[in-house]
Design a protein around this motif. Structure first.
Motif, PDB file in Angstrom:
ATOM      1  N   MET A  67       0.833  -1.211   0.000  1.00 27.67           N
ATOM      2  CA  MET A  67       0.000   0.000   0.000  1.00 27.67           C
ATOM      3  C   MET A  67       0.866   1.259   0.000  1.00 27.67           C
ATOM      4  N   ARG A  68       1.917   1.265   0.813  1.00 24.81           N
ATOM      5  CA  ARG A  68       2.826   2.421   0.826  1.00 24.81           C
ATOM      6  C   ARG A  68       3.491   2.581  -0.539  1.00 24.81           C
ATOM      7  N   ASP A 112       3.639   6.284   9.493  1.00 26.97           N
ATOM      8  CA  ASP A 112       2.912   6.205  10.762  1.00 26.97           C
ATOM      9  C   ASP A 112       1.496   5.644  10.602  1.00 26.97           C
ATOM     10  N   TYR A 113       1.048   5.496   9.354  1.00 28.64           N
ATOM     11  CA  TYR A 113      -0.271   4.897   9.108  1.00 28.64           C
ATOM     12  C   TYR A 113      -0.180   3.388   9.306  1.00 28.64           C
ATOM     13  N   PRO A 119      -5.661   1.654   3.745  1.00 25.54           N
ATOM     14  CA  PRO A 119      -6.568   1.592   2.589  1.00 25.54           C
ATOM     15  C   PRO A 119      -7.289   2.913   2.311  1.00 25.54           C
ATOM     16  N   LYS A 120      -7.730   3.586   3.347  1.00 24.95           N
ATOM     17  CA  LYS A 120      -8.416   4.864   3.157  1.00 24.95           C
ATOM     18  C   LYS A 120      -7.445   5.923   2.621  1.00 24.95           C
ATOM     19  N   LEU A 121      -6.201   5.928   3.121  1.00 25.99           N
ATOM     20  CA  LEU A 121      -5.205   6.878   2.625  1.00 25.99           C
ATOM     21  C   LEU A 121      -4.885   6.605   1.159  1.00 25.99           C
ATOM     22  N   VAL A 122      -4.771   5.333   0.796  1.00 27.27           N
ATOM     23  CA  VAL A 122      -4.506   4.977  -0.608  1.00 27.27           C
ATOM     24  C   VAL A 122      -5.642   5.492  -1.484  1.00 27.27           C
TER      25      VAL A 122
END
Length: 136
Positions: A67-68, A112-113, A119-122
């Motif tokens: 994800m990162r 830090d996530y 998933p929401k940040l992505v």
């Protein structure tokens, strides 16, 4: 180039997480092609390979990395880069972190996530990326 402080910390964290601290010497020895048992004396590439191996042992950590990396790949596509000392364009992680802190839904650096937060940040970052593509 020698292993970085961040790599050393990551290796020790992952060794501890997987209960492998007592096997550190033999693991490092195998990943350094028999050159050393000390993480700090590994080359950058050897340390990266060891980190990759240790991450692959944990499906959740592997998903976090994916994800990162997806966010970082989109940032690179949007030219969020800087010129390094040798003239190479490298991803500007500071730019990514500044975006995560100012625009990310939890207002913290990318690393830090957590697994459940990413998933929401992505999804949020994908919207920025789509907007960028429309402007190109």
């Amino acid at each position: 180039m020698m292993s970085t402080t961040a790599q050393i910390k990551k290796i020790y964290t992952l060794l501890g997480k997987h209960g492998l601290r007592d096997q550190k010497d033999s693991i490092v020895l195998s990943f350094s092609a028999g050159k050393t048992t000390k993480v700090s004396r590994m080359s950058f590439n050897e340390a990266a390979a060891l980190i990759g191996h240790l991450v692959s042992l944990d499906p959740e950590e592997n998903s976090i990395s994916k994800m990162r990396n997806k966010i970082l790949a989109m940032a690179h596509e949007m030219n969020w880069t800087k010129v390094t000392g040798n003239g190479v364009h490298a991803l500007d992680i500071e730019h990514v972190n500044n975006w995560c802190i100012s625009k990310g839904y939890l207002k913290k650096k990318l690393d830090d996530y957590t697994y459940s937060e990413l998933p929401k940040l992505v999804s949020q970052f994908e919207e920025v990326y789509k907007s960028y593509l429309k402007g190109v």
